[in-house]
Motif scaffolding. Structure first.
Motif, PDB file in Angstrom:
ATOM      1  N   TRP A  75      16.223  20.485 -17.682  1.00  0.00           N
ATOM      2  CA  TRP A  75      15.805  21.625 -16.857  1.00  0.00           C
ATOM      3  C   TRP A  75      16.800  22.597 -17.073  1.00  0.00           C
ATOM      4  CZ3 TRP A  75      16.862  22.915 -11.248  1.00  0.00           C
ATOM      5  CH2 TRP A  75      15.974  24.006 -10.828  1.00  0.00           C
ATOM      6  N   ASP A  76      16.097  23.861 -17.510  1.00  0.00           N
ATOM      7  CA  ASP A  76      16.661  25.067 -17.778  1.00  0.00           C
ATOM      8  C   ASP A  76      17.222  25.908 -16.558  1.00  0.00           C
ATOM      9  OD1 ASP A  76      14.189  26.002 -17.301  1.00  0.00           O
ATOM     10  OD2 ASP A  76      13.930  26.984 -18.994  1.00  0.00           O
ATOM     11  N   GLY A  77      16.732  25.632 -15.411  1.00  0.00           N
ATOM     12  CA  GLY A  77      17.120  26.216 -14.313  1.00  0.00           C
ATOM     13  C   GLY A  77      16.046  27.459 -13.947  1.00  0.00           C
ATOM     14  N   ILE A  78      15.247  27.689 -14.829  1.00  0.00           N
ATOM     15  CA  ILE A  78      14.358  28.818 -14.868  1.00  0.00           C
ATOM     16  C   ILE A  78      13.039  28.617 -14.143  1.00  0.00           C
ATOM     17  CG2 ILE A  78      13.347  30.693 -15.915  1.00  0.00           C
ATOM     18  CD1 ILE A  78      15.716  30.657 -17.915  1.00  0.00           C
ATOM     19  N   ASN A 287      27.743  24.855 -19.031  1.00  0.00           N
ATOM     20  CA  ASN A 287      26.623  24.298 -19.349  1.00  0.00           C
ATOM     21  C   ASN A 287      25.726  24.834 -18.036  1.00  0.00           C
ATOM     22  OD1 ASN A 287      26.190  22.254 -21.650  1.00  0.00           O
ATOM     23  ND2 ASN A 287      28.368  22.091 -20.995  1.00  0.00           N
ATOM     24  N   ILE A 288      26.033  25.007 -17.071  1.00  0.00           N
ATOM     25  CA  ILE A 288      25.204  25.339 -16.021  1.00  0.00           C
ATOM     26  C   ILE A 288      25.042  26.728 -15.594  1.00  0.00           C
ATOM     27  CG2 ILE A 288      24.673  25.051 -13.248  1.00  0.00           C
ATOM     28  CD1 ILE A 288      25.899  22.138 -13.538  1.00  0.00           C
ATOM     29  N   VAL A 289      26.333  27.224 -15.445  1.00  0.00           N
ATOM     30  CA  VAL A 289      26.163  28.913 -15.245  1.00  0.00           C
ATOM     31  C   VAL A 289      26.063  29.701 -16.725  1.00  0.00           C
ATOM     32  CG1 VAL A 289      27.348  30.676 -14.062  1.00  0.00           C
ATOM     33  CG2 VAL A 289      27.353  28.325 -13.260  1.00  0.00           C
ATOM     34  N   GLU A 291      25.514  30.547 -20.739  1.00  0.00           N
ATOM     35  CA  GLU A 291      24.272  30.940 -21.672  1.00  0.00           C
ATOM     36  C   GLU A 291      23.162  29.800 -22.057  1.00  0.00           C
ATOM     37  OE1 GLU A 291      25.289  33.160 -25.015  1.00  0.00           O
ATOM     38  OE2 GLU A 291      26.497  34.550 -23.764  1.00  0.00           O
ATOM     39  N   SER A 293      22.374  27.257 -19.813  1.00  0.00           N
ATOM     40  CA  SER A 293      21.492  26.937 -18.890  1.00  0.00           C
ATOM     41  C   SER A 293      20.922  25.452 -18.988  1.00  0.00           C
ATOM     42  CB  SER A 293      20.476  27.994 -18.841  1.00  0.00           C
ATOM     43  OG  SER A 293      20.842  29.400 -18.577  1.00  0.00           O
ATOM     44  N   ARG A 294      21.767  24.547 -19.347  1.00  0.00           N
ATOM     45  CA  ARG A 294      21.365  22.987 -19.420  1.00  0.00           C
ATOM     46  C   ARG A 294      21.670  22.428 -18.019  1.00  0.00           C
ATOM     47  NH1 ARG A 294      23.533  20.692 -25.113  1.00  0.00           N
ATOM     48  NH2 ARG A 294      25.243  21.667 -24.111  1.00  0.00           N
ATOM     49  N   ILE A 295      20.965  22.531 -17.126  1.00  0.00           N
ATOM     50  CA  ILE A 295      21.251  22.080 -15.541  1.00  0.00           C
ATOM     51  C   ILE A 295      21.272  20.491 -15.452  1.00  0.00           C
ATOM     52  CG2 ILE A 295      20.646  22.044 -13.427  1.00  0.00           C
ATOM     53  CD1 ILE A 295      21.006  24.686 -14.440  1.00  0.00           C
TER      54      ILE A 295
END
Length: 327
Positions: A75-78, A287-289, A291, A293-295
């Motif tokens: 999930w990319d978090g978007i 990785n989370i915050v 660039e 964005s690999r949640i």
């Protein structure tokens, strides 16, 4: 006196016998739970404990369990929940096999635990013993040694930059070699040791206060009995004083592990946790915050960090429960 032929009204008892033989007034209409809690006490305790437990679940255990679940997804978090894709153990396999920064970060975290546990913590115990002996100006020493504890690790990192900077750092200025200064913070061979030393400066004061409180609680009669048996100061401390500090040792051990594994801001303030300062907490943030964005992938790293923390914490608690059971 009541009139003949009429029965005196029966009064409801409103008093209870106290511990000292007296009578303790109990308000009418108040129901008691057991011997010491009224219904109002139970309601207040329920609200206070319920609020605390609810906040703990929402802030701590809720995100922890969510991280465990997300670690098996991509999930990319978007996007929304519908965009979460199940990948099973692929994140963990990629973490172990194809992520170069992972194993150096694990090694650095374990080295951080060893440095704080084997050097900073015993030094804090030594300072506590010296202050407990009542040396002159002990209050002053206690305040000065505890002062770094009020600083955050980010501030300690900025102070380390002022002291160890290449261009205008205090250490290189005192060395007087401006043409060939030592890169204390950029050289991967020494920067991790410098950061652990800076973190130990703060951790030592905290450990000293905890052990000092434990030493104040030791019964002086035990020391006097050991002295009468012919024990010297070192033997008295090792065989009498230190065993009585077992609860404090467990608390200090757990705090040391937590401080070592959650270290983040001090290395991030120096060079964003790179070039020899990689830690698991930094990888989680990147990785989370960052660039990427690999949640899901960042959550897998967080689960690994949680597992390492639980291994140490559960081990300490089991040892404490076993020691209490033996008593």
């Amino acid at each position: 006196m009541s009139r003949p032929g009429r029965t005196a009204p029966v009064r409801r008892r409103t008093a209870r016998r106290g511990h000292g033989g007296g009578r303790q007034e109990v308000p009418r209409g108040v129901r008691r739970w057991g011997r010491s809690f009224t219904r109002r006490d139970v309601a207040v305790l329920g609200v206070l404990l319920g609020t605390t437990v609810l906040l703990d679940v929402l802030v701590v255990w809720g995100p922890a369990l969510a991280s465990v679940g997300l670690s098996f997804t991509s999930w990319d978090g978007i996007g929304g929940i519908g965009d979460i894709r199940w990948v099973g153990g692929d994140n963990y396999a990629h973490l172990v096999e194809d992520y170069p920064a992972f194993w150096p970060a694990v090694r650095h975290n374990l080295l951080w635990v060893a440095f704080l546990g084997l050097l900073a913590t015993p030094f804090g115990l030594l300072l506590a013993v010296l202050v407990d002996r009542g040396v002159r100006f002990s209050r002053f020493y206690q305040s000065v040694l505890y002062l770094p504890v009020v600083l955050s690790l980010a501030v300690v990192g900025f102070m380390a930059q002022l002291l160890l900077g290449t261009d205008q750092g205090v250490v290189n200025t005192l060395r007087g070699n401006r043409n060939d200064p030592v890169d204390w913070l950029g050289d991967s061979r020494v920067n991790l040791w410098m950061m652990m030393l800076a973190a130990s400066w703060r951790h030592t004061g905290y450990v000293m206060i905890l052990y000092l409180a434990g030493l104040k609680a030791v019964d002086p009669a035990l020391k006097e009995a050991a002295a009468l048996d012919g024990a010297n100061e070192r033997q008295t401390f090792l065989r009498v004083t230190f065993p009585t500090l077992r609860p404090v040792n467990v608390i200090v051990g757990v705090i040391t592990v937590i401080e070592a594994l959650r270290a983040f801001d001090i290395v991030y303030a120096v060079n964003k946790g790179r070039n020899g300062l990689e830690l698991l907490s930094v990888l989680i943030t990147d990785n989370i915050v960052g660039e990427a964005s690999r949640i899901g992938f960042g959550s897998a790293i967080a689960v690994v960090l949680l597992g390492v923390s639980l291994v140490f914490v559960v081990t300490f608690l089991v040892q404490e429960l076993r020691g209490a059971r033996e008593k």
